[in-house]
Write a protein that holds these residues in place. Sequence first.
Motif, PDB file in Angstrom:
ATOM      1  N   LEU A   1       7.917  -0.145  -8.577  1.00  0.00           N
ATOM      2  CA  LEU A   1       7.113  -1.303  -9.067  1.00  0.00           C
ATOM      3  C   LEU A   1       8.169  -2.339  -8.527  1.00  0.00           C
ATOM      4  CD1 LEU A   1       5.254  -2.878 -10.752  1.00  0.00           C
ATOM      5  CD2 LEU A   1       7.028  -3.136 -12.787  1.00  0.00           C
ATOM      6  N   GLY A   2       9.671  -2.243  -8.395  1.00  0.00           N
ATOM      7  CA  GLY A   2      10.299  -3.194  -7.960  1.00  0.00           C
ATOM      8  C   GLY A   2       9.959  -3.585  -6.326  1.00  0.00           C
ATOM      9  N   ASP A   3       9.881  -2.281  -5.797  1.00  0.00           N
ATOM     10  CA  ASP A   3       9.452  -2.029  -4.334  1.00  0.00           C
ATOM     11  C   ASP A   3       8.153  -2.902  -4.221  1.00  0.00           C
ATOM     12  OD1 ASP A   3      11.511  -0.777  -3.955  1.00  0.00           O
ATOM     13  OD2 ASP A   3      10.756   1.068  -3.440  1.00  0.00           O
ATOM     14  N   TYR A   4       7.190  -2.704  -4.892  1.00  0.00           N
ATOM     15  CA  TYR A   4       5.814  -3.444  -4.694  1.00  0.00           C
ATOM     16  C   TYR A   4       5.902  -4.688  -4.887  1.00  0.00           C
ATOM     17  CZ  TYR A   4       0.951  -4.202  -5.850  1.00  0.00           C
ATOM     18  OH  TYR A   4      -0.187  -4.646  -5.659  1.00  0.00           O
TER      19      TYR A   4
ATOM     20  N   THR B   1       0.889  -1.211  -0.063  1.00  0.00           N
ATOM     21  CA  THR B   1      -0.049  -0.003  -0.078  1.00  0.00           C
ATOM     22  C   THR B   1       0.896   1.332   0.067  1.00  0.00           C
ATOM     23  OG1 THR B   1      -1.701  -1.184   1.022  1.00  0.00           O
ATOM     24  CG2 THR B   1      -1.802   1.157   1.279  1.00  0.00           C
ATOM     25  N   VAL B   2       1.925   1.309   0.799  1.00  0.00           N
ATOM     26  CA  VAL B   2       2.762   2.300   0.781  1.00  0.00           C
ATOM     27  C   VAL B   2       3.424   2.515  -0.562  1.00  0.00           C
ATOM     28  CG1 VAL B   2       4.849   3.269   1.848  1.00  0.00           C
ATOM     29  CG2 VAL B   2       3.314   2.028   3.405  1.00  0.00           C
ATOM     30  N   CYS B   3       3.943   1.622  -1.123  1.00  0.00           N
ATOM     31  CA  CYS B   3       4.495   1.637  -2.757  1.00  0.00           C
ATOM     32  C   CYS B   3       3.209   2.271  -3.419  1.00  0.00           C
ATOM     33  CB  CYS B   3       4.709   0.312  -3.263  1.00  0.00           C
ATOM     34  SG  CYS B   3       6.208  -0.425  -2.503  1.00  0.00           S
ATOM     35  N   GLU B   4       2.116   1.596  -3.492  1.00  0.00           N
ATOM     36  CA  GLU B   4       1.025   2.350  -4.276  1.00  0.00           C
ATOM     37  C   GLU B   4       0.777   4.004  -3.991  1.00  0.00           C
ATOM     38  OE1 GLU B   4      -1.998  -1.285  -5.018  1.00  0.00           O
ATOM     39  OE2 GLU B   4      -2.556  -0.367  -3.426  1.00  0.00           O
ATOM     40  N   GLY B   5       0.993   4.303  -2.479  1.00  0.00           N
ATOM     41  CA  GLY B   5       0.961   5.534  -2.222  1.00  0.00           C
ATOM     42  C   GLY B   5       2.108   6.457  -2.913  1.00  0.00           C
ATOM     43  N   SER B   6       3.241   5.937  -2.956  1.00  0.00           N
ATOM     44  CA  SER B   6       4.226   6.799  -3.777  1.00  0.00           C
ATOM     45  C   SER B   6       3.924   6.987  -5.084  1.00  0.00           C
ATOM     46  CB  SER B   6       5.495   5.780  -3.656  1.00  0.00           C
ATOM     47  OG  SER B   6       6.032   5.778  -2.248  1.00  0.00           O
ATOM     48  N   ILE B   7       3.385   5.684  -5.732  1.00  0.00           N
ATOM     49  CA  ILE B   7       3.109   5.962  -7.186  1.00  0.00           C
ATOM     50  C   ILE B   7       1.997   6.985  -7.208  1.00  0.00           C
ATOM     51  CG2 ILE B   7       2.049   4.746  -9.288  1.00  0.00           C
ATOM     52  CD1 ILE B   7       3.753   2.372  -8.092  1.00  0.00           C
ATOM     53  N   LEU B   8       0.932   7.007  -6.433  1.00  0.00           N
ATOM     54  CA  LEU B   8      -0.121   7.865  -6.422  1.00  0.00           C
ATOM     55  C   LEU B   8       0.318   9.408  -6.428  1.00  0.00           C
ATOM     56  CD1 LEU B   8      -3.385   7.414  -6.647  1.00  0.00           C
ATOM     57  CD2 LEU B   8      -3.399   7.217  -4.261  1.00  0.00           C
ATOM     58  N   GLU B   9       1.307   9.345  -5.417  1.00  0.00           N
ATOM     59  CA  GLU B   9       1.904  10.971  -5.234  1.00  0.00           C
ATOM     60  C   GLU B   9       2.469  11.350  -6.628  1.00  0.00           C
ATOM     61  OE1 GLU B   9       3.727  12.166  -1.462  1.00  0.00           O
ATOM     62  OE2 GLU B   9       5.511  11.825  -2.537  1.00  0.00           O
TER      63      GLU B   9
END
Lengths: 329, 329
Positions: B115-118, A145-153
């Motif tokens: 994406l790698g982190d995800y 979820t944190v990774c998704e948050g970074s991408i959303l940002e």
Amino acid sequence: MDHTVTLSRLFVGIQDDLDQVDALFQERSTSGLDILNSASMHVLGAQGKRLRTALTLLSGKLHTYRFEKLLPLSVAFEMVHLATLIHDDIVDEAKTRRGLPTVNTLWGDKIALLLGDYFFAKTAGLIADVRDHRIDQLFSDTVATVCEGSILEMMTAGRIDLTPDTYYEKIRHKTACLIAACSKGGAIASNASDEEIGLLYEYGINLGTTFQIIDDILDYTKDQSTIGKPAGNDLRQGMVTLPLIYALQEHPQNGHYEQVHDLLISTTRKEDDIQAVVAWVNSGYGIQRALTDAHTYSYKAKEALYHFPPSPDRAVLDKLVDFVIARNR
Amino acid sequence: MDHTVTLSRLFVGIQDDLDQVDALFQERSTSGLDILNSASMHVLGAQGKRLRTALTLLSGKLHTYRFEKLLPLSVAFEMVHLATLIHDDIVDEAKTRRGLPTVNTLWGDKIALLLGDYFFAKTAGLIADVRDHRIDQLFSDTVATVCEGSILEMMTAGRIDLTPDTYYEKIRHKTACLIAACSKGGAIASNASDEEIGLLYEYGINLGTTFQIIDDILDYTKDQSTIGKPAGNDLRQGMVTLPLIYALQEHPQNGHYEQVHDLLISTTRKEDDIQAVVAWVNSGYGIQRALTDAHTYSYKAKEALYHFPPSPDRAVLDKLVDFVIARNR
């Protein structure tokens, strides 16, 4: 409320355990490679207030405190937080954090990328030491979820039409989710009931949301000496946060709207233009409206604690909310 | 040995299980964010030969085959491998992989990093599903070692004085370690004895070493059409590998040594100069000596299998070594 209260005074009851978390963190972040150790030592020296560890331990204290489980869990939360900060600094091209040069500044993006990965790898072993399947799942879901948050940002950067709803979705993913995982994880590892686990999740998600709103307000109201980075840093990176969203709502179509629009779409944002927008946001009601939201979330965080019987540890969790809100002064 | 044998023919006995691994991989790599899904689909389409999955399953077949444990374990190994490839492509500034544009080429370094982190995050949940503490530890140690390998590779780039010992340390960390974790992990999850776990680790580490030496030979002997990247790619990135190390040992101090030295220290390596060194390495004994080493490691891999009673699955693991060696033709 005493505004001079420091976190170390607030956490005096868990100080010995916090120290043990520090020691295990250092032990587990040691590598056979010198450059990894140098970079690790650098980020450990710059470490923050151990908010995540304290949350995990204090949430555990409300139930059957099992430090042998909370210890690796706390280290894992701090370490994954650090990994995401190191990777964020690459994405944001940040030169400093908390007044110190970032890993990417000192050693370059590549070492920073691999150091973050190394910390991610190490968390897996720590989570394994908790030996609770629910913790494994919580941890995996949280980091994703944190990774998704970074991408959303990243995807919403430069968007002048960002709504408060999307802003809140972004900060829940990127920041509040990990803070909520700490309080929830502390409860799970301490044999709390499902209801109590849910309440401590509510506490954490609202505390984390409050924390991030205040952080975003501070980015408009404080200069480098206070928070270790220049005012208007978010704007400098094209990030639209709550104070600006509310300022724009107040003046939907006037000269300032055009000014912000031009600044956001520009590839070379001039410092004078940034400071002009910072001053404009400070002059209106954007800051105040954001602060009102922060207070609303802080009440929700406190409300989640009411279910638990009064205790010194519950009081610390309650005061922690006050501390987060008081950061805006 | 039949050189035309394909991996799909070799793996026909585990085809149904390989398909289930593919399906779970797709399921677990799905996100709520469109851009993550697009990037995931892209890398899934470019996925390789599922060597790691096959190794995990086949190693399990030598003992008590428990597919319910091997399934999440295999997906975790493939996913972490993919995460490291995506991050490596950022570090190497690679434009293509297996003939397709890399994630960093299509979406930029930042999305590739996240994406790698995800994928790293998602592996934690998969490993948890195996529910074996030894697997948790193996996985964490392996990923940390792979990160150290990437850093070692960066630190030794451009070093004309790289010794075979340091080269082997680097490839054991970066490549062989994860391949060995697959065969070892398959054994652990299948209730193998400690001795058998050790032997399957030996098999994997030697197979992985063979694999990387052949890969490094192919980088000198094959052009883009065969392996999806131009010949001399390692040299183009300043990476010194075994064929070059042996070529330099053969001619320690002559014009070619100077030529390689100048190429390695240059910041703008010209294609003509790269191809001249590639041609020179191909003209000497460097390739042959590297191939001899590869054969030595391949024998060690096969030797580790002798302990196990003959079976169709042991035969496939044995033929897999032949397949890896035959890739040099």
